[in-house]
Design a protein around this motif. Structure first.
Motif, PDB file in Angstrom:
ATOM      1  N   LEU A   1     110.887 -65.258  76.088  1.00 59.64           N
ATOM      2  CA  LEU A   1     109.520 -65.601  76.477  1.00 59.64           C
ATOM      3  C   LEU A   1     108.958 -64.565  77.435  1.00 59.64           C
ATOM      4  CD1 LEU A   1     109.702 -69.488  76.938  1.00 59.64           C
ATOM      5  CD2 LEU A   1     109.308 -68.160  74.863  1.00 59.64           C
ATOM      6  N   SER A   2     109.762 -64.132  78.384  1.00 59.90           N
ATOM      7  CA  SER A   2     109.327 -63.125  79.334  1.00 59.90           C
ATOM      8  C   SER A   2     108.966 -61.815  78.628  1.00 59.90           C
ATOM      9  CB  SER A   2     110.428 -62.880  80.370  1.00 59.90           C
ATOM     10  OG  SER A   2     110.074 -61.844  81.243  1.00 59.90           O
ATOM     11  N   ALA A   3     109.811 -61.391  77.704  1.00 63.25           N
ATOM     12  CA  ALA A   3     109.549 -60.150  76.974  1.00 63.25           C
ATOM     13  C   ALA A   3     108.303 -60.272  76.101  1.00 63.25           C
ATOM     14  CB  ALA A   3     110.760 -59.771  76.132  1.00 63.25           C
ATOM     15  N   VAL A   4     108.105 -61.424  75.473  1.00 64.09           N
ATOM     16  CA  VAL A   4     106.905 -61.628  74.650  1.00 64.09           C
ATOM     17  C   VAL A   4     105.652 -61.588  75.532  1.00 64.09           C
ATOM     18  CG1 VAL A   4     105.657 -63.303  73.215  1.00 64.09           C
ATOM     19  CG2 VAL A   4     108.074 -62.828  72.771  1.00 64.09           C
ATOM     20  N   ILE A   5     105.722 -62.166  76.709  1.00 66.68           N
ATOM     21  CA  ILE A   5     104.589 -62.102  77.636  1.00 66.68           C
ATOM     22  C   ILE A   5     104.299 -60.637  77.985  1.00 66.68           C
ATOM     23  CG2 ILE A   5     103.825 -62.683  79.979  1.00 66.68           C
ATOM     24  CD1 ILE A   5     105.472 -65.366  79.570  1.00 66.68           C
ATOM     25  N   GLY A   6     105.346 -59.852  78.196  1.00 68.77           N
ATOM     26  CA  GLY A   6     105.172 -58.423  78.457  1.00 68.77           C
ATOM     27  C   GLY A   6     104.572 -57.683  77.278  1.00 68.77           C
ATOM     28  N   ILE A   7     104.990 -58.029  76.063  1.00 66.18           N
ATOM     29  CA  ILE A   7     104.422 -57.428  74.851  1.00 66.18           C
ATOM     30  C   ILE A   7     102.936 -57.742  74.775  1.00 66.18           C
ATOM     31  CG2 ILE A   7     104.385 -57.598  72.314  1.00 66.18           C
ATOM     32  CD1 ILE A   7     107.493 -57.976  72.501  1.00 66.18           C
ATOM     33  N   TYR A   8     102.609 -58.989  75.015  1.00 66.39           N
ATOM     34  CA  TYR A   8     101.200 -59.408  74.973  1.00 66.39           C
ATOM     35  C   TYR A   8     100.372 -58.622  75.989  1.00 66.39           C
ATOM     36  CZ  TYR A   8      97.131 -62.491  75.180  1.00 66.39           C
ATOM     37  OH  TYR A   8      95.851 -62.986  75.155  1.00 66.39           O
ATOM     38  N   LYS A   9     100.885 -58.496  77.194  1.00 66.43           N
ATOM     39  CA  LYS A   9     100.158 -57.762  78.236  1.00 66.43           C
ATOM     40  C   LYS A   9      99.990 -56.292  77.847  1.00 66.43           C
ATOM     41  CE  LYS A   9     100.168 -56.630  83.117  1.00 66.43           C
ATOM     42  NZ  LYS A   9     100.870 -56.702  84.394  1.00 66.43           N
ATOM     43  N   SER A  10     101.052 -55.681  77.325  1.00 61.83           N
ATOM     44  CA  SER A  10     100.967 -54.281  76.897  1.00 61.83           C
ATOM     45  C   SER A  10      99.924 -54.093  75.802  1.00 61.83           C
ATOM     46  CB  SER A  10     102.321 -53.780  76.398  1.00 61.83           C
ATOM     47  OG  SER A  10     103.213 -53.622  77.467  1.00 61.83           O
ATOM     48  N   LEU A  11      99.938 -54.985  74.823  1.00 60.25           N
ATOM     49  CA  LEU A  11      98.956 -54.889  73.739  1.00 60.25           C
ATOM     50  C   LEU A  11      97.536 -55.042  74.277  1.00 60.25           C
ATOM     51  CD1 LEU A  11     100.768 -56.947  70.963  1.00 60.25           C
ATOM     52  CD2 LEU A  11     100.341 -54.470  70.975  1.00 60.25           C
ATOM     53  N   ASP A  12      97.365 -55.961  75.209  1.00 61.99           N
ATOM     54  CA  ASP A  12      96.057 -56.204  75.804  1.00 61.99           C
ATOM     55  C   ASP A  12      95.564 -54.982  76.584  1.00 61.99           C
ATOM     56  OD1 ASP A  12      93.970 -58.177  76.030  1.00 61.99           O
ATOM     57  OD2 ASP A  12      94.482 -58.333  78.165  1.00 61.99           O
ATOM     58  N   LEU A  13      96.487 -54.274  77.240  1.00 58.29           N
ATOM     59  CA  LEU A  13      96.112 -53.082  78.003  1.00 58.29           C
ATOM     60  C   LEU A  13      95.917 -51.859  77.104  1.00 58.29           C
ATOM     61  CD1 LEU A  13      98.539 -53.472  81.036  1.00 58.29           C
ATOM     62  CD2 LEU A  13      96.052 -53.727  81.080  1.00 58.29           C
ATOM     63  N   TYR A  14      96.704 -51.770  76.040  1.00 59.66           N
ATOM     64  CA  TYR A  14      96.699 -50.575  75.196  1.00 59.66           C
ATOM     65  C   TYR A  14      95.619 -50.590  74.127  1.00 59.66           C
ATOM     66  CZ  TYR A  14      98.703 -46.575  72.734  1.00 59.66           C
ATOM     67  OH  TYR A  14      98.898 -45.352  72.157  1.00 59.66           O
ATOM     68  N   PHE A  15      95.375 -51.737  73.531  1.00 59.46           N
ATOM     69  CA  PHE A  15      94.412 -51.858  72.444  1.00 59.46           C
ATOM     70  C   PHE A  15      93.251 -52.749  72.852  1.00 59.46           C
ATOM     71  CE2 PHE A  15      98.547 -51.481  70.107  1.00 59.46           C
ATOM     72  CZ  PHE A  15      98.327 -50.224  69.568  1.00 59.46           C
TER      73      PHE A  15
END
Length: 129
Positions: free
Chosen positions: A66-80
């Protein structure tokens, strides 16, 4: 001088992680099967876990997922920008980690190691590495 460190109750940590994960699963429009598989839960457990007041415990593996998925979501939100940030995880991808498959499918199939690899991959993109 001593610093007071507030330790959080594991049930509180689980509740916050599950609430955030449920919002991400909704934002990505994941199916029940996908949401449960990504969290390493049965579909019936995920149905219960996403409701407020869930009293079950998460394993360390599930909490890390869950923590890693939250990080993925944040990265996607910042990158795209939208809508790509919301659809990237469920679109076929020819990148080196995916071989034409959807990131969500490789994450479910590869488990925690693949989820962490996706997180690292996105962090590297974001950092320009």
């Amino acid at each position: 001088m001593q610093l007071a460190v507030k330790t959080r109750d594991p049930a509180e940590i689980n509740a916050v992680a599950l609430k955030a994960y449920a919002r991400i699963a909704d934002a990505w429009d994941l199916s029940l099967r996908e949401s449960a598989g990504l969290a390493d839960m049965s579909e019936s457990t995920w149905k219960r876990a996403k409701k407020p007041g869930f009293a079950g415990e998460l394993t360390k593996d599930q909490l890390l997922r869950l923590s890693a998925v939250i990080g993925i979501y944040k990265s996607l939100d910042l990158y795209f920008s939208d809508p790509l940030a919301r659809t990237w995880f469920t679109r076929p991808n020819t990148g080196p980690l995916f071989g034409g498959a959807r990131p969500v499918d490789t994450a479910i199939d590869g488990g925690l190691p693949q989820i962490l690899a996706i997180r690292t991959y996105l962090d590297a993109l974001r950092g320009g590495a």
